[in-house]
Design a protein around this motif. Sequence first.
Motif, mmCIF file in Angstrom:
data_model
loop_
_atom_site.group_PDB
_atom_site.id
_atom_site.type_symbol
_atom_site.label_atom_id
_atom_site.label_comp_id
_atom_site.label_asym_id
_atom_site.label_seq_id
_atom_site.Cartn_x
_atom_site.Cartn_y
_atom_site.Cartn_z
ATOM 1 N N GLY A 1 80.172 49.916 -17.624
ATOM 2 C CA GLY A 1 79.328 48.959 -17.685
ATOM 3 C C GLY A 1 79.773 47.994 -16.732
ATOM 4 N N ASN A 2 80.940 48.105 -15.831
ATOM 5 C CA ASN A 2 81.438 47.183 -15.142
ATOM 6 C C ASN A 2 81.564 47.449 -13.853
ATOM 7 O OD1 ASN A 2 82.839 44.850 -14.115
ATOM 8 N ND2 ASN A 2 84.504 44.845 -16.105
ATOM 9 N N TYR A 3 80.882 47.199 -12.822
ATOM 10 C CA TYR A 3 80.817 47.887 -11.410
ATOM 11 C C TYR A 3 80.586 46.512 -10.466
ATOM 12 C CZ TYR A 3 79.972 51.813 -14.280
ATOM 13 O OH TYR A 3 79.865 52.678 -15.088
ATOM 14 N N ARG A 4 81.155 46.760 -9.404
ATOM 15 C CA ARG A 4 81.081 45.644 -8.371
ATOM 16 C C ARG A 4 80.598 46.193 -6.994
ATOM 17 N NH1 ARG A 4 83.166 41.326 -4.961
ATOM 18 N NH2 ARG A 4 84.997 42.752 -4.263
ATOM 19 N N LEU A 5 79.443 45.892 -6.547
ATOM 20 C CA LEU A 5 78.860 46.499 -5.411
ATOM 21 C C LEU A 5 79.635 45.872 -4.202
ATOM 22 C CD1 LEU A 5 76.636 48.449 -4.547
ATOM 23 C CD2 LEU A 5 75.012 46.223 -4.150
ATOM 24 N N LEU A 6 80.222 46.944 -3.128
ATOM 25 C CA LEU A 6 80.821 46.467 -2.366
ATOM 26 C C LEU A 6 79.752 46.492 -0.904
ATOM 27 C CD1 LEU A 6 84.374 47.999 -2.321
ATOM 28 C CD2 LEU A 6 83.679 45.499 -2.902
ATOM 29 N N GLY A 7 79.139 47.572 -0.778
ATOM 30 C CA GLY A 7 77.898 47.891 0.168
ATOM 31 C C GLY A 7 77.221 48.853 -0.326
ATOM 32 N N LYS B 1 78.298 51.572 13.353
ATOM 33 C CA LYS B 1 79.624 51.690 13.527
ATOM 34 C C LYS B 1 80.249 50.471 14.035
ATOM 35 C CE LYS B 1 82.718 54.908 15.579
ATOM 36 N NZ LYS B 1 83.020 56.130 16.574
ATOM 37 N N GLY B 2 81.591 50.285 13.745
ATOM 38 C CA GLY B 2 82.222 48.991 14.076
ATOM 39 C C GLY B 2 81.902 47.762 13.709
ATOM 40 N N ARG B 3 80.773 47.647 12.817
ATOM 41 C CA ARG B 3 80.580 46.505 12.294
ATOM 42 C C ARG B 3 81.352 46.120 11.075
ATOM 43 N NH1 ARG B 3 74.807 45.239 12.285
ATOM 44 N NH2 ARG B 3 73.948 46.079 14.466
ATOM 45 N N GLU B 4 81.317 44.834 10.498
ATOM 46 C CA GLU B 4 82.198 44.518 9.338
ATOM 47 C C GLU B 4 81.534 45.119 8.219
ATOM 48 O OE1 GLU B 4 83.353 40.423 8.743
ATOM 49 O OE2 GLU B 4 84.229 40.469 10.730
ATOM 50 N N GLY B 5 82.091 44.967 6.854
ATOM 51 C CA GLY B 5 81.480 45.347 5.659
ATOM 52 C C GLY B 5 81.392 46.721 5.484
ATOM 53 N N CYS B 6 80.641 47.289 4.603
ATOM 54 C CA CYS B 6 80.590 48.791 4.317
ATOM 55 C C CYS B 6 79.410 49.079 3.871
ATOM 56 C CB CYS B 6 81.513 49.195 3.321
ATOM 57 S SG CYS B 6 81.371 48.502 1.691
ATOM 58 N N ARG C 1 82.464 53.914 7.187
ATOM 59 C CA ARG C 1 82.394 52.823 6.182
ATOM 60 C C ARG C 1 83.153 52.858 5.252
ATOM 61 N NH1 ARG C 1 79.326 48.846 7.899
ATOM 62 N NH2 ARG C 1 80.932 49.209 9.673
ATOM 63 N N MET C 2 83.763 54.050 4.816
ATOM 64 C CA MET C 2 84.469 53.852 3.782
ATOM 65 C C MET C 2 86.001 53.454 4.036
ATOM 66 S SD MET C 2 86.090 57.598 2.134
ATOM 67 C CE MET C 2 87.762 57.561 1.507
ATOM 68 N N GLN C 3 86.321 53.614 5.365
ATOM 69 C CA GLN C 3 87.778 52.608 5.720
ATOM 70 C C GLN C 3 87.410 51.326 5.486
ATOM 71 O OE1 GLN C 3 90.636 54.234 6.817
ATOM 72 N NE2 GLN C 3 91.142 52.050 6.682
ATOM 73 N N ASN C 4 85.976 50.825 5.919
ATOM 74 C CA ASN C 4 86.059 49.306 5.632
ATOM 75 C C ASN C 4 86.022 49.081 3.885
ATOM 76 O OD1 ASN C 4 85.676 49.097 8.193
ATOM 77 N ND2 ASN C 4 83.985 48.221 8.438
#
Length: 337
Positions: A152-158, A205-210, A254-257
Amino acid sequence: MKILGIETSCDETAAAVVQDESNLDKRILSNIIHSQITEHEPYGGVVPEIAARAHLFYLENIIKRALKEADTSLDDIDAIAVTAGPGLIGGVLVGVMTAKAMAMGLQKPFIAVNHLEAHALTPRLSHNIEFPYLLLLASGGHCQFLEVLGVGNYRLLGSTIDDAAGEAFDKIAKLMDLDYPGGPAMERAAINGDIHRFPLPRPLKGREGCDLSFAGLKTAARLVIEKQQPLSAQDIADMSASFQHAVAECLSERMQNAIKMTKLPIKHFVVSGGVAANQTIRQHLQNVAIGNTLEFIAPPLRLCTDNAAMIAWVGIEKLKLGLTDDLNFAPRPRWPL
Ligand code: KG4
Ligand code: ZN
Protein backbone atom coordinates in the motif's frame (compact mmCIF):
# COMPACT_ATOMS: atom_id res chain seq x y z
CA MET A 1 -2.00 -19.33 5.67
CA LYS A 2 -3.93 -20.19 2.51
CA ILE A 3 -5.77 -17.69 0.37
CA LEU A 4 -8.14 -18.11 -2.56
CA GLY A 5 -7.55 -15.40 -5.20
CA ILE A 6 -9.98 -14.41 -7.94
CA GLU A 7 -9.23 -12.31 -11.04
CA THR A 8 -11.88 -11.11 -13.53
CA SER A 9 -10.87 -7.54 -14.38
CA CYS A 10 -10.11 -8.02 -18.07
CA ASP A 11 -10.28 -11.07 -20.32
CA GLU A 12 -8.84 -13.79 -18.09
CA THR A 13 -11.16 -15.65 -15.73
CA ALA A 14 -8.76 -16.89 -13.07
CA ALA A 15 -8.66 -18.46 -9.61
CA ALA A 16 -5.70 -19.61 -7.53
CA VAL A 17 -4.78 -20.91 -4.11
CA VAL A 18 -1.53 -19.60 -2.62
CA GLN A 19 -0.03 -20.71 0.67
CA ASP A 20 2.46 -19.00 2.92
CA GLU A 21 3.58 -20.75 6.11
CA SER A 22 6.30 -19.13 8.18
CA ASN A 23 8.47 -22.23 8.13
CA LEU A 24 7.55 -23.30 4.59
CA ASP A 25 8.07 -21.77 1.18
CA LYS A 26 5.47 -19.58 -0.40
CA ARG A 27 3.71 -21.95 -2.69
CA ILE A 28 1.31 -21.57 -5.54
CA LEU A 29 -0.90 -24.59 -4.92
CA SER A 30 -2.98 -23.90 -8.02
CA ASN A 31 -3.20 -21.17 -10.65
CA ILE A 32 -6.08 -21.76 -13.07
CA ILE A 33 -6.57 -19.32 -15.95
CA HIS A 34 -9.26 -19.43 -18.57
CA SER A 35 -8.27 -16.99 -21.31
CA GLN A 36 -11.19 -15.54 -23.24
CA ILE A 37 -9.03 -14.89 -26.31
CA THR A 38 -11.27 -16.90 -28.64
CA GLU A 39 -14.35 -14.97 -27.48
CA HIS A 40 -12.78 -11.57 -28.25
CA GLU A 41 -10.53 -12.41 -31.19
CA PRO A 42 -13.15 -11.71 -33.89
CA TYR A 43 -13.41 -8.13 -32.60
CA GLY A 44 -9.64 -7.50 -32.36
CA GLY A 45 -9.91 -6.42 -28.72
CA VAL A 46 -11.76 -7.04 -25.47
CA VAL A 47 -15.53 -6.41 -25.65
CA PRO A 48 -16.53 -5.51 -22.05
CA GLU A 49 -20.05 -6.95 -22.21
CA ILE A 50 -18.85 -10.26 -23.68
CA ALA A 51 -16.09 -10.40 -21.04
CA ALA A 52 -18.54 -9.87 -18.16
CA ARG A 53 -20.88 -12.60 -19.39
CA ALA A 54 -18.02 -15.01 -19.98
CA HIS A 55 -16.67 -14.40 -16.44
CA LEU A 56 -20.13 -15.19 -15.08
CA PHE A 57 -20.26 -18.36 -17.15
CA TYR A 58 -16.78 -19.68 -16.27
CA LEU A 59 -15.91 -18.39 -12.81
CA GLU A 60 -17.64 -20.93 -10.58
CA ASN A 61 -16.02 -23.82 -12.40
CA ILE A 62 -12.59 -22.15 -12.42
CA ILE A 63 -12.80 -21.68 -8.63
CA LYS A 64 -13.76 -25.33 -8.16
CA ARG A 65 -10.81 -26.40 -10.32
CA ALA A 66 -8.42 -24.14 -8.36
CA LEU A 67 -9.55 -25.69 -5.06
CA LYS A 68 -9.39 -29.22 -6.43
CA GLU A 69 -5.92 -28.81 -7.90
CA ALA A 70 -4.73 -27.30 -4.61
CA ASP A 71 -6.29 -30.25 -2.79
CA THR A 72 -7.92 -27.72 -0.52
CA SER A 73 -11.44 -27.47 0.86
CA LEU A 74 -13.15 -24.14 1.43
CA ASP A 75 -12.82 -24.73 5.18
CA ASP A 76 -9.02 -24.63 4.84
CA ILE A 77 -9.05 -21.22 3.16
CA ASP A 78 -8.16 -18.29 5.46
CA ALA A 79 -9.57 -15.50 3.29
CA ILE A 80 -10.95 -14.67 -0.16
CA ALA A 81 -9.01 -12.06 -2.16
CA VAL A 82 -10.40 -10.58 -5.37
CA THR A 83 -9.48 -7.91 -7.89
CA ALA A 84 -11.78 -4.98 -7.05
CA GLY A 85 -10.29 -2.63 -9.70
CA PRO A 86 -9.00 -1.07 -11.84
CA GLY A 87 -10.54 -2.83 -14.81
CA LEU A 88 -13.69 -3.40 -16.84
CA ILE A 89 -16.45 -2.84 -14.33
CA GLY A 90 -18.76 -5.66 -15.52
CA GLY A 91 -16.07 -8.28 -15.01
CA VAL A 92 -14.84 -6.75 -11.75
CA LEU A 93 -18.40 -6.89 -10.40
CA VAL A 94 -18.71 -10.59 -11.22
CA GLY A 95 -15.52 -11.37 -9.29
CA VAL A 96 -16.28 -9.09 -6.35
CA MET A 97 -19.87 -10.30 -5.89
CA THR A 98 -18.72 -13.92 -6.04
CA ALA A 99 -15.96 -13.27 -3.49
CA LYS A 100 -18.30 -11.37 -1.18
CA ALA A 101 -20.92 -14.13 -1.31
CA MET A 102 -18.25 -16.74 -0.51
CA ALA A 103 -16.77 -14.66 2.31
CA MET A 104 -20.21 -14.11 3.81
CA GLY A 105 -21.30 -17.73 3.48
CA LEU A 106 -18.03 -19.08 4.87
CA GLN A 107 -17.60 -16.36 7.51
CA LYS A 108 -14.07 -15.67 6.24
CA PRO A 109 -12.31 -12.35 5.67
CA PHE A 110 -12.85 -10.54 2.35
CA ILE A 111 -9.89 -8.72 0.78
CA ALA A 112 -10.34 -6.21 -2.08
CA VAL A 113 -7.18 -6.18 -4.20
CA ASN A 114 -5.90 -3.45 -6.50
CA HIS A 115 -4.88 -5.25 -9.72
CA LEU A 116 -1.87 -2.93 -10.16
CA GLU A 117 -0.70 -3.67 -6.64
CA ALA A 118 -0.87 -7.36 -7.52
CA HIS A 119 1.48 -6.84 -10.49
CA ALA A 120 3.70 -4.69 -8.25
CA LEU A 121 4.02 -7.28 -5.45
CA THR A 122 4.38 -10.37 -7.69
CA PRO A 123 8.21 -10.37 -7.43
CA ARG A 124 7.87 -10.93 -3.68
CA LEU A 125 5.95 -14.11 -4.46
CA SER A 126 8.23 -15.28 -7.26
CA HIS A 127 11.61 -14.11 -5.92
CA ASN A 128 11.10 -13.38 -2.21
CA ILE A 129 12.60 -9.89 -2.47
CA GLU A 130 12.48 -7.29 0.30
CA PHE A 131 11.15 -3.71 0.14
CA PRO A 132 12.09 -1.22 -1.21
CA TYR A 133 12.58 -1.85 -4.91
CA LEU A 134 12.20 0.00 -8.17
CA LEU A 135 9.47 -1.21 -10.50
CA LEU A 136 8.48 -0.77 -14.11
CA LEU A 137 4.83 -1.75 -14.36
CA ALA A 138 4.01 -2.24 -18.03
CA SER A 139 0.64 -3.74 -18.89
CA GLY A 140 -2.18 -3.20 -21.37
CA GLY A 141 -3.50 -0.10 -19.62
CA HIS A 142 -0.58 1.14 -17.50
CA CYS A 143 3.07 2.03 -17.94
CA GLN A 144 4.84 3.57 -14.97
CA PHE A 145 8.01 3.64 -12.87
CA LEU A 146 7.32 3.24 -9.16
CA GLU A 147 9.23 3.04 -5.93
CA VAL A 148 7.71 0.13 -4.03
CA LEU A 149 8.18 0.96 -0.35
CA GLY A 150 5.75 -1.46 1.25
CA VAL A 151 2.25 -2.91 0.97
CA GLY A 152 0.00 0.00 0.00
CA ASN A 153 3.02 2.32 -0.13
CA TYR A 154 4.10 3.39 -3.62
CA ARG A 155 5.70 6.51 -5.03
CA LEU A 156 5.19 7.31 -8.69
CA LEU A 157 8.39 8.49 -10.40
CA GLY A 158 7.06 8.70 -13.94
CA SER A 159 4.31 7.39 -16.13
CA THR A 160 3.12 7.40 -19.71
CA ILE A 161 1.70 10.71 -20.84
CA ASP A 162 -0.44 9.04 -23.50
CA ASP A 163 -0.67 5.30 -24.34
CA ALA A 164 0.55 2.31 -22.35
CA ALA A 165 3.21 0.16 -24.03
CA GLY A 166 0.88 -2.88 -24.22
CA GLU A 167 -1.86 -0.78 -25.75
CA ALA A 168 0.58 0.46 -28.43
CA PHE A 169 1.56 -3.14 -29.26
CA ASP A 170 -2.12 -4.14 -29.46
CA LYS A 171 -3.06 -1.26 -31.77
CA ILE A 172 -0.16 -1.71 -34.20
CA ALA A 173 -0.71 -5.48 -34.30
CA LYS A 174 -4.36 -4.89 -35.16
CA LEU A 175 -3.36 -2.59 -38.05
CA MET A 176 -1.26 -5.47 -39.41
CA ASP A 177 -4.12 -7.99 -38.93
CA LEU A 178 -2.11 -9.99 -36.39
CA ASP A 179 -3.78 -12.13 -33.76
CA TYR A 180 -5.16 -10.60 -30.59
CA PRO A 181 -3.53 -9.88 -28.10
CA GLY A 182 -1.00 -7.96 -30.14
CA GLY A 183 2.09 -8.03 -27.93
CA PRO A 184 2.79 -11.77 -28.09
CA ALA A 185 1.78 -11.88 -31.78
CA MET A 186 4.28 -9.12 -32.63
CA GLU A 187 6.99 -10.80 -30.57
CA ARG A 188 6.49 -13.99 -32.59
CA ALA A 189 6.44 -12.11 -35.91
CA ALA A 190 9.58 -10.15 -34.96
CA ILE A 191 11.71 -13.31 -34.82
CA ASN A 192 12.22 -13.17 -38.60
CA GLY A 193 12.33 -9.38 -38.78
CA ASP A 194 14.96 -6.68 -39.32
CA ILE A 195 15.07 -4.06 -36.54
CA HIS A 196 16.68 -1.54 -38.92
CA ARG A 197 14.20 -1.80 -41.79
CA PHE A 198 11.78 0.91 -40.57
CA PRO A 199 13.32 3.84 -38.67
CA LEU A 200 10.91 4.77 -35.87
CA PRO A 201 11.14 7.62 -33.32
CA ARG A 202 12.09 7.28 -29.64
CA PRO A 203 9.65 9.71 -27.96
CA LEU A 204 11.01 11.78 -25.01
CA LYS A 205 14.55 10.46 -25.58
CA GLY A 206 17.09 12.68 -23.81
CA ARG A 207 14.43 14.50 -21.77
CA GLU A 208 14.69 14.74 -18.02
CA GLY A 209 12.55 12.55 -15.76
CA CYS A 210 11.16 9.15 -16.51
CA ASP A 211 7.79 9.85 -18.08
CA LEU A 212 7.06 7.73 -21.12
CA SER A 213 5.22 8.34 -24.38
CA PHE A 214 4.18 5.94 -27.14
CA ALA A 215 1.65 7.97 -29.18
CA GLY A 216 4.28 9.38 -31.57
CA LEU A 217 5.84 5.96 -32.07
CA LYS A 218 2.43 4.48 -32.76
CA THR A 219 1.57 7.19 -35.30
CA ALA A 220 4.92 6.79 -37.08
CA ALA A 221 4.37 3.02 -37.31
CA ARG A 222 0.81 3.52 -38.56
CA LEU A 223 1.98 5.85 -41.34
CA VAL A 224 4.59 3.33 -42.50
CA ILE A 225 2.01 0.53 -42.43
CA GLU A 226 -0.47 2.57 -44.47
CA LYS A 227 2.21 3.45 -47.06
CA GLN A 228 3.41 -0.14 -47.30
CA GLN A 229 0.00 -1.72 -48.17
CA PRO A 230 -0.48 -4.52 -49.03
CA LEU A 231 1.88 -5.86 -46.35
CA SER A 232 3.99 -8.93 -47.11
CA ALA A 233 4.90 -11.40 -44.36
CA GLN A 234 8.40 -9.88 -44.40
CA ASP A 235 6.99 -6.35 -44.00
CA ILE A 236 5.02 -7.53 -40.95
CA ALA A 237 8.09 -9.24 -39.48
CA ASP A 238 10.27 -6.17 -40.07
CA MET A 239 7.70 -3.76 -38.62
CA SER A 240 7.21 -6.01 -35.58
CA ALA A 241 10.97 -6.18 -35.00
CA SER A 242 11.48 -2.43 -35.55
CA PHE A 243 8.57 -1.54 -33.28
CA GLN A 244 9.53 -3.96 -30.52
CA HIS A 245 13.09 -2.66 -30.63
CA ALA A 246 11.86 0.94 -30.40
CA VAL A 247 9.66 0.16 -27.36
CA ALA A 248 12.55 -1.68 -25.70
CA GLU A 249 14.89 1.27 -26.27
CA CYS A 250 12.32 3.81 -25.01
CA LEU A 251 11.72 1.80 -21.84
CA SER A 252 15.40 1.20 -21.15
CA GLU A 253 16.42 4.83 -21.78
CA ARG A 254 13.71 6.09 -19.39
CA MET A 255 14.63 3.37 -16.88
CA GLN A 256 18.14 4.82 -16.63
CA ASN A 257 16.60 8.13 -15.54
CA ALA A 258 14.26 6.40 -13.07
CA ILE A 259 17.26 4.75 -11.42
CA LYS A 260 19.00 8.15 -11.18
CA MET A 261 15.88 9.69 -9.63
CA THR A 262 15.43 7.28 -6.74
CA LYS A 263 17.12 8.13 -3.46
CA LEU A 264 16.26 4.79 -1.90
CA PRO A 265 18.83 2.13 -1.07
CA ILE A 266 17.46 -0.26 -3.69
CA LYS A 267 19.08 -3.53 -4.71
CA HIS A 268 16.50 -4.72 -7.24
CA PHE A 269 14.98 -3.44 -10.43
CA VAL A 270 11.76 -5.28 -11.20
CA VAL A 271 9.64 -5.39 -14.34
CA SER A 272 6.11 -6.70 -14.15
CA GLY A 273 2.81 -6.67 -16.09
CA GLY A 274 2.00 -8.32 -19.43
CA VAL A 275 4.65 -6.43 -21.44
CA ALA A 276 7.29 -7.87 -19.10
CA ALA A 277 6.70 -11.18 -20.88
CA ASN A 278 8.58 -9.79 -23.92
CA GLN A 279 12.09 -11.25 -24.13
CA THR A 280 13.64 -8.38 -26.12
CA ILE A 281 12.30 -5.86 -23.63
CA ARG A 282 13.52 -7.97 -20.69
CA GLN A 283 16.99 -8.14 -22.24
CA HIS A 284 17.22 -4.37 -22.72
CA LEU A 285 16.05 -3.67 -19.16
CA GLN A 286 18.37 -6.29 -17.74
CA ASN A 287 21.36 -4.62 -19.42
CA VAL A 288 20.50 -1.30 -17.80
CA ALA A 289 20.02 -2.95 -14.40
CA ILE A 290 23.38 -4.71 -14.62
CA GLY A 291 25.04 -1.45 -15.74
CA ASN A 292 23.77 0.09 -12.49
CA THR A 293 24.77 -2.90 -10.33
CA LEU A 294 21.14 -3.73 -9.62
CA GLU A 295 19.74 -7.22 -9.62
CA PHE A 296 17.19 -7.58 -12.40
CA ILE A 297 13.99 -9.41 -11.48
CA ALA A 298 11.29 -10.45 -13.92
CA PRO A 299 8.63 -12.88 -12.68
CA PRO A 300 8.09 -16.04 -14.76
CA LEU A 301 5.92 -15.42 -17.82
CA ARG A 302 2.77 -17.00 -16.36
CA LEU A 303 2.96 -14.59 -13.41
CA CYS A 304 3.61 -11.52 -15.64
CA THR A 305 0.36 -11.67 -17.56
CA ASP A 306 -2.93 -11.58 -15.66
CA ASN A 307 -3.45 -14.42 -13.19
CA ALA A 308 -5.08 -15.03 -9.82
CA ALA A 309 -1.97 -16.22 -7.94
CA MET A 310 -0.82 -12.60 -7.81
CA ILE A 311 -4.22 -11.60 -6.38
CA ALA A 312 -4.05 -14.33 -3.72
CA TRP A 313 -0.51 -13.16 -2.90
CA VAL A 314 -1.69 -9.60 -2.18
CA GLY A 315 -4.34 -11.25 0.01
CA ILE A 316 -1.56 -12.93 2.00
CA GLU A 317 0.47 -9.71 2.29
CA LYS A 318 -2.60 -7.78 3.50
CA LEU A 319 -3.96 -10.44 5.84
CA LYS A 320 -0.56 -10.64 7.56
CA LEU A 321 -0.90 -6.92 8.26
CA GLY A 322 -4.50 -7.34 9.42
CA LEU A 323 -5.81 -5.46 6.40
CA THR A 324 -9.19 -6.84 5.39
CA ASP A 325 -12.15 -5.11 3.78
CA ASP A 326 -15.79 -4.57 4.53
CA LEU A 327 -18.40 -6.42 2.53
CA ASN A 328 -19.75 -3.04 1.44
CA PHE A 329 -16.48 -2.24 -0.38
CA ALA A 330 -17.44 -0.69 -3.73
CA PRO A 331 -15.49 -1.91 -6.80
CA ARG A 332 -13.34 0.80 -8.38
CA PRO A 333 -13.06 0.82 -12.21
CA ARG A 334 -10.32 3.45 -11.77
CA TRP A 335 -7.98 2.92 -8.87
CA PRO A 336 -4.49 4.43 -9.07
CA LEU A 337 -1.80 2.94 -6.86
O1 KG4 B 1 -0.91 -7.35 -17.42
P1 KG4 B 1 -1.71 -7.81 -18.58
O2 KG4 B 1 -1.85 -9.30 -18.81
O3 KG4 B 1 -3.17 -7.24 -18.52
C1 KG4 B 1 -3.40 -5.92 -18.05
O4 KG4 B 1 -3.49 -5.76 -16.82
O5 KG4 B 1 -3.44 -5.02 -18.92
O6 KG4 B 1 -1.10 -7.12 -19.88
C2 KG4 B 1 -1.67 -7.30 -21.15
C3 KG4 B 1 -0.84 -6.51 -22.14
C4 KG4 B 1 -1.42 -6.54 -23.56
O7 KG4 B 1 -1.39 -5.23 -24.08
C5 KG4 B 1 -0.50 -7.47 -24.28
O8 KG4 B 1 -0.39 -7.19 -25.69
C6 KG4 B 1 0.83 -7.21 -23.58
O9 KG4 B 1 0.48 -7.06 -22.23
N1 KG4 B 1 1.75 -8.33 -23.75
C7 KG4 B 1 2.89 -8.24 -24.44
C8 KG4 B 1 3.45 -9.55 -24.45
N2 KG4 B 1 2.62 -10.38 -23.74
C9 KG4 B 1 1.59 -9.61 -23.33
N3 KG4 B 1 3.50 -7.20 -25.04
C10 KG4 B 1 4.66 -7.45 -25.67
N4 KG4 B 1 5.24 -8.67 -25.75
C11 KG4 B 1 4.68 -9.74 -25.14
N5 KG4 B 1 5.24 -10.95 -25.22
ZN1 ZN C 1 -2.73 -6.93 -15.51
